[in-house]
Write an enzyme that holds these catalytic residues in place. Structure first.
Site, PDB file in Angstrom:
ATOM      1  N   ASP A  14       0.865  -1.170   0.000  1.00 29.27           N
ATOM      2  CA  ASP A  14       0.000   0.000   0.000  1.00 29.27           C
ATOM      3  C   ASP A  14       0.906   1.226   0.000  1.00 29.27           C
ATOM      4  O   ASP A  14       2.126   1.109  -0.139  1.00 29.27           O
ATOM      5  CB  ASP A  14      -0.984  -0.020   1.178  1.00 29.27           C
ATOM      6  N   HIS A  35      10.631 -23.513   9.793  1.00 29.77           N
ATOM      7  CA  HIS A  35       9.670 -24.178  10.670  1.00 29.77           C
ATOM      8  C   HIS A  35       8.228 -24.102  10.187  1.00 29.77           C
ATOM      9  O   HIS A  35       7.454 -25.023  10.426  1.00 29.77           O
ATOM     10  CB  HIS A  35       9.734 -23.591  12.081  1.00 29.77           C
ATOM     11  N   ASN A  36       7.842 -22.994   9.555  1.00 29.62           N
ATOM     12  CA  ASN A  36       6.436 -22.780   9.185  1.00 29.62           C
ATOM     13  C   ASN A  36       6.181 -22.887   7.698  1.00 29.62           C
ATOM     14  O   ASN A  36       5.034 -22.798   7.268  1.00 29.62           O
ATOM     15  CB  ASN A  36       5.956 -21.399   9.658  1.00 29.62           C
ATOM     16  N   CYS A  72       3.223  -2.895   4.008  1.00 32.73           N
ATOM     17  CA  CYS A  72       2.378  -1.739   4.328  1.00 32.73           C
ATOM     18  C   CYS A  72       3.145  -0.927   5.362  1.00 32.73           C
ATOM     19  O   CYS A  72       4.332  -1.154   5.574  1.00 32.73           O
ATOM     20  CB  CYS A  72       0.981  -2.153   4.805  1.00 32.73           C
ATOM     21  N   ARG A  84       2.740 -29.592  12.461  1.00 33.80           N
ATOM     22  CA  ARG A  84       2.202 -28.329  12.970  1.00 33.80           C
ATOM     23  C   ARG A  84       1.565 -27.501  11.849  1.00 33.80           C
ATOM     24  O   ARG A  84       0.523 -26.866  12.067  1.00 33.80           O
ATOM     25  CB  ARG A  84       3.302 -27.550  13.682  1.00 33.80           C
ATOM     26  N   ARG A 134       7.945 -32.925  12.546  1.00 31.42           N
ATOM     27  CA  ARG A 134       7.265 -32.157  13.598  1.00 31.42           C
ATOM     28  C   ARG A 134       6.765 -30.814  13.067  1.00 31.42           C
ATOM     29  O   ARG A 134       5.691 -30.358  13.426  1.00 31.42           O
ATOM     30  CB  ARG A 134       8.161 -31.955  14.812  1.00 31.42           C
ATOM     31  N   HIS A 135       7.539 -30.203  12.173  1.00 32.17           N
ATOM     32  CA  HIS A 135       7.114 -28.923  11.611  1.00 32.17           C
ATOM     33  C   HIS A 135       5.973 -29.119  10.608  1.00 32.17           C
ATOM     34  O   HIS A 135       5.028 -28.333  10.580  1.00 32.17           O
ATOM     35  CB  HIS A 135       8.293 -28.195  10.966  1.00 32.17           C
ATOM     36  N   THR A 140       3.104  -0.843   8.706  1.00 29.70           N
ATOM     37  CA  THR A 140       3.623  -1.661   9.797  1.00 29.70           C
ATOM     38  C   THR A 140       3.844  -3.117   9.404  1.00 29.70           C
ATOM     39  O   THR A 140       4.539  -3.841  10.092  1.00 29.70           O
ATOM     40  CB  THR A 140       2.658  -1.667  10.998  1.00 29.70           C
ATOM     41  N   GLY A 141       3.180  -3.556   8.354  1.00 26.66           N
ATOM     42  CA  GLY A 141       3.196  -4.959   7.960  1.00 26.66           C
ATOM     43  C   GLY A 141       2.086  -5.756   8.624  1.00 26.66           C
ATOM     44  O   GLY A 141       1.787  -6.877   8.223  1.00 26.66           O
TER      45      GLY A 141
END
Length: 148
Positions: free
Chosen positions: A7, A97-98, A64, A136, A132-133, A66-67
């Protein structure tokens, strides 16, 4: 291909990231915005998130002020894991990990030099693939058999 959007609060930082992508010869598609006039970040978040969720882009970058808002909007799209990162450790960890597929940053929070380092780490760190990741991630995606 990297999908990128912002933005008005992220426009200046997006220009720095675009220069980095061009220098590194990383293909990208710019979904806007294209200036500093006030605009609505959810429109750009949704466009980038859909591109990533549909597999048309490998990863995305959203910026943006702040994000925060742009990452919240992107995470409304199924299949998107957008991570707000303002440091290198978080950028690396969220990929490892994500398996985050979109990076969000704040143009009023992080400077251009650090933002380029964060983007570089995010784009070049692979998912660890550890069981394990993945378990999750499956739980986050609602693939545990329960609709949470």
């Amino acid at each position: 291909m990297i999908a990128i959007g912002c933005d008005h609060g992220g426009y200046g930082l997006k220009q720095e990231i675009l220069r980095y992508l061009q220098e590194q010869k990383i293909p990208y598609k710019d979904f806007g915005c294209y200036g500093e006039a006030a605009c609505d970040y959810p429109l750009y978040a949704k466009a980038v998130a859909k591109e990533v969720a549909e597999g048309k882009a490998e990863k995305g970058i959203l910026i943006c002020g702040t994000g925060i808002g742009i990452s919240m909007a992107a995470n409304k799209v199924k299949g998107v894991r957008c991570a707000l990162c303002h440091d290198c450790f978080s950028a690396e960890a969220t990929r490892l990990h994500n398996d985050a597929n979109i990076l969000a940053m704040g143009g009023r929070v992080v400077g251009p030099g650090l933002a380029v380092k964060i983007a570089d780490i995010f784009l070049h760190t692979p998912f660890s693939g550890e069981e394990r990741h993945q378990r999750r991630i499956n739980l986050m995606e609602g693939e545990d058999g329960n609709e949470n």
